[in-house]
Motif scaffolding. Structure first.
Motif, short mmCIF file in Angstrom:
data_model
loop_
_atom_site.label_atom_id
_atom_site.label_comp_id
_atom_site.label_asym_id
_atom_site.label_seq_id
_atom_site.Cartn_x
_atom_site.Cartn_y
_atom_site.Cartn_z
N UNK A 169 0.84 -1.18 0.00
CA UNK A 169 0.00 0.00 0.00
C UNK A 169 0.88 1.24 0.00
N UNK A 170 0.75 2.05 -1.04
CA UNK A 170 1.53 3.27 -1.15
C UNK A 170 0.78 4.47 -0.59
N UNK A 171 1.46 5.60 -0.59
CA UNK A 171 0.84 6.84 -0.15
C UNK A 171 0.50 6.89 1.32
N UNK A 172 1.27 6.17 2.16
CA UNK A 172 1.00 6.18 3.59
C UNK A 172 1.12 7.60 4.13
N UNK A 173 0.15 7.98 4.96
CA UNK A 173 0.13 9.32 5.54
C UNK A 173 0.32 9.24 7.05
N UNK A 174 0.73 10.35 7.63
CA UNK A 174 0.92 10.44 9.07
C UNK A 174 0.14 11.64 9.59
N UNK A 175 -0.70 11.40 10.58
CA UNK A 175 -1.61 12.40 11.10
C UNK A 175 -1.20 12.77 12.53
N UNK A 176 -1.12 14.05 12.82
CA UNK A 176 -0.76 14.47 14.17
C UNK A 176 -1.77 13.95 15.19
N UNK A 177 -1.25 13.44 16.31
CA UNK A 177 -2.11 13.03 17.42
C UNK A 177 -2.57 14.30 18.13
N UNK A 178 -3.88 14.53 18.23
CA UNK A 178 -4.36 15.79 18.82
C UNK A 178 -3.87 16.02 20.25
N UNK A 179 -3.90 14.98 21.08
CA UNK A 179 -3.52 15.13 22.49
C UNK A 179 -2.66 13.94 22.90
N UNK A 180 -1.33 14.02 22.71
CA UNK A 180 -0.47 12.89 23.05
C UNK A 180 -0.55 12.46 24.51
N UNK A 181 -0.92 13.37 25.42
CA UNK A 181 -1.01 13.01 26.83
C UNK A 181 -2.33 12.33 27.18
N UNK A 182 -3.25 12.27 26.21
CA UNK A 182 -4.53 11.58 26.42
C UNK A 182 -5.20 12.04 27.71
N UNK A 183 -5.30 13.34 27.88
CA UNK A 183 -5.85 13.89 29.12
C UNK A 183 -7.31 13.50 29.32
N UNK A 184 -8.07 13.43 28.23
CA UNK A 184 -9.49 13.08 28.35
C UNK A 184 -9.86 11.84 27.54
N UNK A 185 -9.17 11.62 26.42
CA UNK A 185 -9.52 10.54 25.50
C UNK A 185 -8.26 9.78 25.11
N UNK A 186 -8.28 8.44 25.16
CA UNK A 186 -7.12 7.69 24.70
C UNK A 186 -6.72 8.09 23.28
N UNK A 187 -5.43 8.05 23.02
CA UNK A 187 -4.95 8.51 21.71
C UNK A 187 -5.60 7.76 20.56
#
Length: 457
Positions: free
Chosen positions: A279-297
């Motif tokens: 599979x080509x064209x793999x993308x990488x998306x920023x994790x909104x909250x790496x510390x998972x303060x309210x929601x697991x990553x």
């Protein structure tokens, strides 16, 4: 893998069974491809029963027990902790070897990692790492001490190009849960030459989630991270872009960007069954909250394109110009899109391409190896060594450059009963810098072995 997950695995029906392996083995070893390879006793030959009932090995190989849970640490800091898991072997000064060993202890563990001033993150937590220093031609243990304490459920991790160990917490428990005083789910760096230089500092920018393993791109310094989530909607494959790549000990504390993998039109890795699928064209998306303060990553909002998930993403290593990672198994009854008994994936950052390299499939003999691959490493002779992590008989097995699958070791320590035997998983397979010794952990009872013999190099 913890006892809780082992029970879940048994309930799911994924009991110990032999497998066949199919796939483009050339992807791993730059050799000829292989397909539908049955498990054999080739490689180093049949395993011989150990009269001491600890570890079966092929003829010509020998083991030494380096350390067992409950023994006294040579440092005098307390007893050797339980639940030996991920491990690395790093070169020391004047030919010494440092083994940095994880302990996957929860708050209920009887033999926790002793708390030591300057090396303890959360005194209420019982996980961490211990450090064995080996010396001399026979690799004798000359020191054994605490390397980091007060962490939780230290499962696996990975070595860095600058000679340290990144130990990973496989939990998302926060302060107040299970008696913990601090949040958990982080990566910690361990300096084997002097653990006090690394201390017990969580690398918070690298994310707070159920970490399993990491692999570092030795050229660009990018750190790849697996998430061992075995409950739907399962885990993600991450990369961390450090602000100070290749900066040496402590450089990861400077922070960076955590991103999750998105493979267009592939939300679930389990549905891919054909080795060689790419599979080509793999993308990488920023994790909104790496510390998972309210929601697991893994549950955060990654936009309309979503992210790609996999059940039980575990072992991870860097080889050549690519990173390899393992999905230990997938079960539709647990929420995956398809069933499998293990996958090995390869991601090439240069081409942004993801390829399914090897698939493990069901066999018939409960005594054969191959169910639920976990920790992996490359042996000096080119074999891929894989620790089995499931139920039934437990093995370390290898895949040769020619595509042969063979058993390398079998655990003989029965932690069940004579009528209903059970054997602890293997973990932490690693080789000495000179390639002459394989180090190996038995999870329960916690035992660290050194295996020598006629290794092909």
């Amino acid at each position: 893998m913890s006892a809780t997950r082992r029970q879940m695995l048994a309930r799911s029906g994924a009991l110990g069974a032999g497998v066949v392996v199919s796939g483009a083995v050339a992807e791993l070893f730059s050799a000829s491809a292989a397909a539908a390879l049955p498990l054999t006793e080739d490689g180093y030959g049949s395993l011989l029963p150990d009269p001491d009932g600890l570890l079966d090995l092929p003829k010509g190989f020998r083991y030494r027990v380096l350390s067992r849970e409950g023994d006294a640490l040579r440092s005098g800091e307390g007893l050797v902790p339980s639940h030996h898991d991920g491990m690395t072997a790093l070169p020391g000064r004047r030919g010494r070897v440092h083994l940095v060993r994880n302990h996957e202890n929860r708050s209920t563990a009887t033999l926790g990692v002793p708390t030591v001033d300057g090396l303890t993150y959360d005194p209420a937590a019982k996980g961490g790492c211990t450090l064995l220093t080996l010396d001399g031609p026979d690799g004798r243990v000359v020191d054994e001490r605490v390397a980091v304490a007060g962490t939780a459920v230290n499962c696996s991790g990975g070595p860095t190009p600058w000679g340290t160990w990144l130990t990973c917490e496989e939990t998302e428990d926060t302060a107040g849960v299970a008696g913990y005083a601090k949040d958990h789910g982080f990566i910690f760096e361990v300096d084997p030459a002097d653990p006090r230089r690394s201390g017990a500092v969580p690398l918070t920018a690298m994310g707070r989630f159920q970490h399993e393993a990491v692999a570092v791109d030795p050229v660009h310094g990018v750190v790849y991270e697996t998430e061992d989530a075995f409950v739907a909607p399962f885990g993600l494959f991450y990369r961390f872009l450090p602000h100070r790549p290749e900066g040496g000990l402590g450089s990861l504390r400077a922070g960076g960007r955590l991103q999750a993998m998105r493979v267009p039109d592939l939300p679930d890795l389990s549905v891919v069954a054909e080795p060689g699928a790419s599979f080509g064209g793999v993308e990488w998306v920023d994790v909104p909250d790496p510390l998972a303060a309210r929601t697991p990553t893994r549950l955060q909002d990654y936009g309309p394109g979503g992210v790609t998930r996999g059940q039980k993403l575990e072992g991870c290593y860097w080889g050549g110009r690519s990173v390899y990672f393992v999905s230990s198994y997938a079960r539709t009854r647990e929420g995956s899109g398809a069933d499998h008994h293990g996958q090995v994936w390869r991601y090439d950052p240069g081409s942004r391409r993801l390829t399914l390299v090897i698939v493990f499939g069901p066999g018939s003999d409960v005594q054969l190896p191959g169910e639920s691959p976990d920790n992996i490493c490359l042996a000096p002779g080119g074999s891929l060594m894989v620790c089995e992590d499931g139920s039934g008989a437990q093995h370390v097995y290898g895949v040769t450059r020619r595509g042969e699958v063979y058993t390398m070791a079998r655990n003989r320590q029965n932690i069940g009963t004579e009528e209903d035997p059970e054997w602890g998983e293997f973990a932490g397979v690693a080789f000495s810098p000179d390639g002459g010794t394989m180090y190996l952990n038995c999870y329960d009872p916690g035992t660290t072995f050194a295996v020598t013999g006629p290794w092909r190099r």
